[in-house]
Design a protein around this motif. Sequence first.
Motif: not given
Length: 223
Positions: A103-107, A202-223
């Motif tokens: 039930n996590a928010p849609a991306l 051109i390279c997209r290097t990041g996506l930012e979300f209003g819901d911080q629950r989407l900024q999960t530890t595993a995904l953030a560590s892969a930047h």
Amino acid sequence: MSTRLRLKFSKEGALRYIGHLDMARVWERILRRARLPVAFSQGFHPQPKLQFAAALPVGCASTAELMDVVLAQDLTPEQARQAIEPQLPAGLGVLAIEAVPLNAPALQATLQSADYVLTIETSESLDEISRRAQALLAAPTLPRERRGKAYDLRPLILDLRVEAVDRIVTLWARLRASQTAGTGRPDELLDALSLGDTPAQICRTGLEFGDQRLQTTALASAH
């Protein structure tokens, strides 16, 4: 029991020229060949439950794409990675996989902005391009047209920085990417800087979300 996995992946090389719908089909084939138990929607035309954070403009590479897939059975992120990686074509790489609540928010629903690095080779001076960039940021409005419809580019540019080494100019841009507030495109930014005819990587290097629950530890560590 169903599982929802979030994949962070890169898209480079020739795959830059594959559009969003074709990219979704590529992922459907990968998941099918990996024999993952992908869940399907109900109705007359069942579709695999895949969800992407944002369409990537054709011609852009990325190191920050996000996709959610719902599986009809329990599967750990590591099991999914082991099944998926042998099926990946050249130019596509899995950077991280993480389980998220069903039930996590849609991306797309909470996506706010996207970061881009634009690299161009030009004979124009850094001072001149920097002047144009500052003029864009200082402008109250930047009337533009997209597919025959007028729009204002200025509120879609959240940040813009310019650097240069020899004749290589690098732009760092944060552009709005919102279902409600609009989406800025890197090619339109280059055009507004009078660099639209200059070859650019051109390279997209990041996506930012209003819901911080989407900024999960595993995904953030892969930047």
